[in-house]
Design a protein around this motif. Structure first.
Motif, PDB file in Angstrom:
ATOM      1  N   VAL A  36     -16.343  -3.546  20.663  1.00 11.96           N
ATOM      2  CA  VAL A  36     -16.030  -2.972  22.179  1.00 11.96           C
ATOM      3  C   VAL A  36     -15.191  -4.012  22.729  1.00 11.96           C
ATOM      4  N   PHE A  37     -14.294  -3.528  23.466  1.00 11.71           N
ATOM      5  CA  PHE A  37     -13.300  -4.465  23.999  1.00 11.71           C
ATOM      6  C   PHE A  37     -13.248  -4.116  25.708  1.00 11.71           C
ATOM      7  N   ASP A  38     -13.441  -5.245  26.444  1.00  9.79           N
ATOM      8  CA  ASP A  38     -13.372  -5.071  27.828  1.00  9.79           C
ATOM      9  C   ASP A  38     -12.277  -6.215  28.511  1.00  9.79           C
ATOM     10  N   GLN A  39     -11.793  -6.899  27.805  1.00 13.74           N
ATOM     11  CA  GLN A  39     -10.672  -7.934  28.366  1.00 13.74           C
ATOM     12  C   GLN A  39      -9.400  -7.405  28.144  1.00 13.74           C
ATOM     13  N   GLN A  40      -8.722  -7.834  29.196  1.00  9.69           N
ATOM     14  CA  GLN A  40      -7.283  -7.401  29.415  1.00  9.69           C
ATOM     15  C   GLN A  40      -6.234  -7.502  27.877  1.00  9.69           C
ATOM     16  N   ALA A  41      -6.456  -8.283  27.238  1.00 10.20           N
ATOM     17  CA  ALA A  41      -5.617  -9.009  26.144  1.00 10.20           C
ATOM     18  C   ALA A  41      -5.938  -7.801  25.008  1.00 10.20           C
ATOM     19  N   TYR A  42      -6.995  -7.168  25.130  1.00  7.10           N
ATOM     20  CA  TYR A  42      -7.156  -6.095  24.073  1.00  7.10           C
ATOM     21  C   TYR A  42      -6.806  -5.008  24.442  1.00  7.10           C
ATOM     22  N   GLY A  43      -6.090  -4.837  25.444  1.00  8.21           N
ATOM     23  CA  GLY A  43      -5.310  -3.767  25.786  1.00  8.21           C
ATOM     24  C   GLY A  43      -4.201  -3.287  24.721  1.00  8.21           C
ATOM     25  N   SER A  44      -3.812  -4.301  23.731  1.00 10.86           N
ATOM     26  CA  SER A  44      -2.860  -4.497  22.995  1.00 10.86           C
ATOM     27  C   SER A  44      -3.511  -4.058  21.657  1.00 10.86           C
ATOM     28  N   GLU A  45      -3.003  -2.953  20.988  1.00 11.25           N
ATOM     29  CA  GLU A  45      -3.624  -2.711  19.338  1.00 11.25           C
ATOM     30  C   GLU A  45      -3.330  -3.759  18.662  1.00 11.25           C
ATOM     31  N   ASP A  46      -2.320  -4.632  18.852  1.00  6.48           N
ATOM     32  CA  ASP A  46      -1.919  -5.686  17.850  1.00  6.48           C
ATOM     33  C   ASP A  46      -2.799  -6.777  17.878  1.00  6.48           C
ATOM     34  N   ILE A  47      -3.883  -6.739  19.077  1.00  2.00           N
ATOM     35  CA  ILE A  47      -4.740  -7.745  19.104  1.00  2.00           C
ATOM     36  C   ILE A  47      -6.340  -7.294  18.733  1.00  2.00           C
ATOM     37  N   ALA A  48      -6.288  -5.759  19.322  1.00  2.00           N
ATOM     38  CA  ALA A  48      -7.825  -5.205  18.945  1.00  2.00           C
ATOM     39  C   ALA A  48      -8.020  -4.679  17.510  1.00  2.00           C
ATOM     40  N   LEU A  49      -6.957  -4.143  17.025  1.00  2.00           N
ATOM     41  CA  LEU A  49      -7.272  -3.634  15.495  1.00  2.00           C
ATOM     42  C   LEU A  49      -7.301  -4.720  14.641  1.00  2.00           C
ATOM     43  N   PRO A  50      -6.645  -5.668  14.566  1.00  2.00           N
ATOM     44  CA  PRO A  50      -6.884  -6.859  13.530  1.00  2.00           C
ATOM     45  C   PRO A  50      -8.312  -7.307  13.557  1.00  2.00           C
ATOM     46  N   GLU A  51      -8.835  -7.807  14.891  1.00  3.50           N
ATOM     47  CA  GLU A  51     -10.063  -8.116  14.945  1.00  3.50           C
ATOM     48  C   GLU A  51     -11.097  -7.225  14.519  1.00  3.50           C
ATOM     49  N   ALA A  52     -11.011  -6.063  14.779  1.00  2.00           N
ATOM     50  CA  ALA A  52     -11.964  -4.976  14.114  1.00  2.00           C
ATOM     51  C   ALA A  52     -11.874  -4.888  12.770  1.00  2.00           C
ATOM     52  N   ILE A  53     -10.600  -4.987  11.954  1.00  2.00           N
ATOM     53  CA  ILE A  53     -10.471  -5.137  10.689  1.00  2.00           C
ATOM     54  C   ILE A  53     -11.006  -6.344  10.137  1.00  2.00           C
ATOM     55  N   TYR A  54     -10.796  -7.501  10.612  1.00  2.00           N
ATOM     56  CA  TYR A  54     -11.365  -8.775  10.031  1.00  2.00           C
ATOM     57  C   TYR A  54     -12.809  -8.756   9.968  1.00  2.00           C
ATOM     58  N   LYS A  55     -13.438  -8.238  11.187  1.00  2.00           N
ATOM     59  CA  LYS A  55     -15.154  -8.196  11.338  1.00  2.00           C
ATOM     60  C   LYS A  55     -15.487  -7.322  10.069  1.00  2.00           C
ATOM     61  N   HIS A  56     -14.839  -6.109   9.938  1.00  2.00           N
ATOM     62  CA  HIS A  56     -15.220  -5.251   9.048  1.00  2.00           C
ATOM     63  C   HIS A  56     -15.032  -5.885   7.477  1.00  2.00           C
ATOM     64  N   VAL A  57     -13.934  -6.542   7.243  1.00  2.00           N
ATOM     65  CA  VAL A  57     -13.678  -7.281   5.965  1.00  2.00           C
ATOM     66  C   VAL A  57     -14.651  -8.400   6.040  1.00  2.00           C
ATOM     67  N   LYS A  58     -15.370  -9.063   6.812  1.00  2.00           N
ATOM     68  CA  LYS A  58     -16.158 -10.152   6.719  1.00  2.00           C
ATOM     69  C   LYS A  58     -17.586  -9.596   6.163  1.00  2.00           C
ATOM     70  N   LYS A  59     -17.920  -8.462   6.497  1.00  2.00           N
ATOM     71  CA  LYS A  59     -19.110  -8.007   5.899  1.00  2.00           C
ATOM     72  C   LYS A  59     -19.187  -7.493   4.533  1.00  2.00           C
ATOM     73  N   ASP A  60     -17.835  -7.473   3.969  1.00  2.00           N
ATOM     74  CA  ASP A  60     -17.558  -7.083   2.316  1.00  2.00           C
ATOM     75  C   ASP A  60     -16.436  -7.934   1.839  1.00  2.00           C
ATOM     76  N   PRO A  61     -16.593  -9.132   1.677  1.00  2.00           N
ATOM     77  CA  PRO A  61     -15.429  -9.943   1.323  1.00  2.00           C
ATOM     78  C   PRO A  61     -14.866  -9.554  -0.084  1.00  2.00           C
TER      79      PRO A  61
END
Length: 406
Positions: free
Chosen positions: A170-195
């Motif tokens: 969940v993102f509510d900060q202005q920087a995350y309006g960019s998918e180039d910032i939001a999507l990598p963070e979502a991906i990296y957190k998903h990867v972290k659960k299954d290295p």
């Protein structure tokens, strides 16, 4: 009591997949019950579970009425004497430990995904990643993303494996309006659960950053992304045999190349101003360009760091990205995720995790019983309500078998 005799999975069986022991354990390992006299984590969990299913339009008022009603209390063995007010629910959602609900969501996902068939598991390794924006009542939000409309918005960036939601941020900060910032963070957190994953992340046009793609490759993270047409690249190797066009179904392959991409590097000049110098990235990528058979002028450009798949597999895998759009439509139309019950980030996270928990239950019920989305939700809700009625009949000394024919 069997309401739908042709069903392989009943609502009662489905609810049993959420063990009481898990809820009790999480009550001690998280801070969910700190400073709470009535609305303990387990009660909030069952309240939201039942209310999301039972209401077309959820609000703090409907949560109050649901909690104070006999049907809910008898179904989940609550004390009839306990009552709550809307204001108490509102305050509780804003402060309750959202990790309690996140861990229940992750438990259910892990439990059900373990039972995927071999074919489903192959598809499960294709993780569709995208975001959806919620702006209903957003003008009242304390913090949100402003896309220029004057309204504050919340972004949900989700990973979806084709059957179930596998993760969300969940993102509510202005920087995350960019998918180039939001999507990598979502991906990296998903990867972290299954290295040790072997996932391929399927990404839409929102993510275009060459630096992000390089970072994916540096981390050995596979991806297929649609990119803007005519972006600058340098071909280092032609991967097409004899330069022959390849039939891709509705598309025709016109390019399959190993390429280097360009990016802009920020440079401060002597006057203190920032300009961007174009720089070539030496990391190899694969560019697949396909042309529509129906619209000859229409081209689709795909970038990936996978050189083992065929061009047809790459385009076919990307087509599966549409599954996440269907999922977004489902949770918006059937579970009303766009209607914000809480207006602060913590409450929004709690409601989102609970919505995804309900979505998982509906999707498993749908899959097991061979139903459509709407039918699955309607029948699951009907079964749960009739289960509550049967409990009330038993508690009052009656025989539910006289009403519900088996």
């Amino acid at each position: 009591m069997t309401l739908f005799k042709e069903h392989k999975l009943s609502a009662n069986q489905l609810l049993s997949f959420i063990p009481e022991a898990l809820l009790e354990h999480l009550s001690t390992t998280t801070k969910v019950d700190h400073y709470s006299k009535v609305l303990h984590g387990k009660k909030i969990f069952y309240l939201l579970l039942f209310a999301i299913l039972d209401n077309d339009r959820l609000s703090q008022r409907t949560l109050e009425d649901t909690f104070n009603g006999s049907v809910f209390k008898n179904l989940f063995n609550m004390d009839e004497s306990e009552t709550v007010r809307r204001s108490s629910i509102s305050e509780r959602l804003s402060k309750i430990d959202s990790s309690y609900f996140k861990e229940i969501f992750e438990f259910l996902y892990d439990k059900f995904s373990e039972h995927y068939t071999l074919g489903e598991r192959h598809g499960h390794n294709l993780i569709r990643v995208d975001s959806t924006i919620v702006s209903h009542a957003a003008s009242k939000l304390k913090q949100g993303i402003d896309h220029g409309s004057g309204k504050k918005m919340i972004k949900f960036s989700t990973c979806f494996d084709g059957i179930l939601p596998a993760g969300v941020e969940v993102f509510d900060q202005q920087a995350y309006g960019s998918e180039d910032i939001a999507l990598p963070e979502a991906i990296y957190k998903h990867v972290k659960k299954d290295p040790d994953h072997s996932n391929i992340y399927i990404i839409d046009r929102g993510l275009q950053s060459t630096r992000n793609m390089k970072d994916f490759s540096d981390r050995s993270l596979g991806f297929i992304a649609r990119t803007k047409e005519n972006r600058k690249f340098e071909e280092t190797k032609n991967l097409m045999e004899n330069d022959q066009q390849v039939d891709l179904g509705e598309l025709m392959l016109v390019r399959d190349s190993q390429v280097n991409l360009y990016t802009g590097i920020a440079i401060n000049n002597k006057k203190g101003n920032v300009h961007f110098r174009e720089t070539k990235i030496e990391t190899p990528f694969r560019l697949v360009v396909a042309r529509s058979k129906a619209e000859q002028q229409k081209e689709y450009w795909f970038l990936t760091n996978n050189f083992e798949l065929s061009a047809k597999q790459i385009t076919d895998y990307y087509r599966r990205r549409w599954d996440i759009e269907v999922f977004f439509r489902f949770i918006k139309q059937e579970l009303h995720v766009s209607h914000l019950v809480s207006l602060n980030k913590n409450g929004i996270e709690v409601m989102l995790y609970m919505t995804l928990i309900v979505a998982i239950l509906i999707l498993i019920y749908k899959k097991a019983n061979g139903l459509g989305y709407k039918t699955a939700k309607r029948r699951l809700t009907t079964e749960i309500k009739e289960l509550a009625i049967a409990i009330m009949i038993i508690l009052s000394g009656g025989d539910p078998g006289k009403i519900f024919k088996t």
